[in-house]
Write an enzyme that holds these catalytic residues in place. Structure first.
Site, mmCIF file in Angstrom:
data_model
loop_
_atom_site.group_PDB
_atom_site.id
_atom_site.type_symbol
_atom_site.label_atom_id
_atom_site.label_comp_id
_atom_site.label_asym_id
_atom_site.label_seq_id
_atom_site.Cartn_x
_atom_site.Cartn_y
_atom_site.Cartn_z
ATOM 1 N N LYS A 123 26.539 40.007 100.866
ATOM 2 C CA LYS A 123 26.796 40.859 99.699
ATOM 3 C C LYS A 123 27.194 42.266 100.110
ATOM 4 C CE LYS A 123 24.927 38.255 96.080
ATOM 5 N NZ LYS A 123 23.850 37.967 95.171
ATOM 6 N N LYS A 206 30.820 25.887 98.754
ATOM 7 C CA LYS A 206 29.842 25.512 97.730
ATOM 8 C C LYS A 206 30.354 25.813 96.325
ATOM 9 C CE LYS A 206 26.020 27.456 97.563
ATOM 10 N NZ LYS A 206 24.694 28.046 97.491
ATOM 11 N N LYS A 209 28.952 30.376 91.202
ATOM 12 C CA LYS A 209 29.165 31.059 89.929
ATOM 13 C C LYS A 209 30.041 32.293 90.109
ATOM 14 C CE LYS A 209 25.642 34.549 89.846
ATOM 15 N NZ LYS A 209 24.333 34.503 90.455
#
Ligand code: TRP
Length: 341
Positions: A123, A206, A209
């Site tokens: 992140k 993966k 979202k």
């Protein structure tokens, strides 16, 4: 059977705690990787499921949005089959015990341990331009507090949370060593099946979202038509052969087969036999059918529950009380150990 199997005074079942952020979109990966396991195993454990709204604050800064997301995720968990009789469902932010123990865990965390977390590294690299909240660094210390407050033996999560649970174990051991035996050392519970649902458009990654375009994921609120369209467009390959494979070139077909396997509980050999001589179109239709059969009832129940605010509030008030009885006891013990009482 006791009348209230989730009562914190029932010692016979191992205790699990898990959490989920109220961050808007829930997709099939979240469902198969974590939520469906929580639901399936509810009767075997004493369950604590927490809405991690303080964790969500590391990325959401809009009160109205968070308020809406919190309520929606509760409706979604109930729609997925979390049973408030068997499981304690609660909001993290309603129990000050979490932030209190969170601070204690932050103080116990060597900076290097937190800086090493891959989620933090990913992140902070991704948002290097805008900068990130310090909360993203200390996030796993709060997560450790969530788990340790309940003396949970197990933490059922998806693969992406393994490192955070391992850090929790290290912190618990460190605390026990420094201040005396206090915390249960939790184990990570990860089911192989469903632990990695891949993107439909980029099947080596993966299902996520945070992908900007939503075609790679099946959201739990997608209509049957949208689900069918997304699966029809899923990436495959030019080999025209339907078999399980770990060849990255074949990741698309393999992902469709894995989805089919998880949702039908059939053996791989049965599945390959079923599709022998058939084309990818037929495979996709079959996968779409089983996905729709799972998602449709969840979506319908979700919309029904969302209109029943009183029910949601009642569930969460009950959950808060049952969770707090346990959390308070642990925090009291911790404060004695660290010399705060
Ligand atoms: N970090 C978890 C996630 O993003 C959510 C979470 C918060 C959690 N506290 C937890 C998971 C405690 C397990 C246990 O999915």
């Amino acid at each position: 059977m006791s009348e209230n199997p989730a009562s914190p005074t029932t010692p016979s079942k191992p205790r699990v705690l898990s959490g989920i952020q109220p961050s808007g979109i829930l997709h099939l990966g979240n469902y198969l990787g974590a939520i469906s396991n929580w639901v399936a195993d509810q009767a075997h454990y004493e369950n604590f499921f927490m809405i991690a709204d303080y964790h969500a604050l590391t990325s959401v800064s809009d009160g109205a949005e968070l308020r809406k997301n919190r309520r929606e995720i509760v409706a979604m968990l109930l729609a997925c089959g979390i049973d408030p009789q068997q499981s304690v469902l609660f909001y993290q932010s309603q129990l000050p015990e979490h932030t209190e123990l969170g601070w204690i865990m932050t103080c116990l965390s060597p900076l290097g341990w937190l800086e090493r977390m891959t989620q933090y590294k990913d992140k902070s690299a991704k948002y290097a331009q805008e900068g990130i909240s310090t909360g993203l660094l200390t996030y796993p210390a709060l997560q450790a507090a969530d788990i340790l407050l309940y003396q949970a033996q197990g933490v059922p999560v998806g693969e992406d949370q393994r490192q955070h649970v391992e850090l929790t174990r290290d912190l618990a051991q460190r605390f026990n060593h420094l201040f005396g035996e206090t915390f249960t050392i939790p184990q990570v519970f990860i089911r192989k099946e469903g632990a990695k649902v891949m993107s439909l458009t980029e099947p080596v990654r993966k299902m996520s979202k945070s992908d900007k375009e939503s075609d790679g994921r099946i959201e739990l609120l997608d209509s049957a038509d949208v689900i069918r369209r997304k699966i029809r467009r899923a990436q495959t390959d030019s080999l025209r052969e339907i078999c399980f494979s770990d060849d990255p070139e074949r990741a698309g077909v393999n992902n469709l087969l894995e989805l089919y396997k998880i949702l039908t509980h059939k053996e791989p050999a049965t599945i390959t036999a079923e599709f022998e001589g058939k084309g990818y179109g037929e495979l996709k239709d079959a996968v779409a059918d089983v996905v729709v059969a799972v998602v449709n009832p969840i979506r319908e129940e979700y919309h029904r529950l969302l209109t029943d605010r009183a029910h949601i509030e009642q569930v969460m008030a009950g959950g808060k009380e049952r969770a707090q009885a346990v959390a308070r006891k642990t925090l009291g013990k911790v404060k004695k150990r660290i010399g705060m009482v």
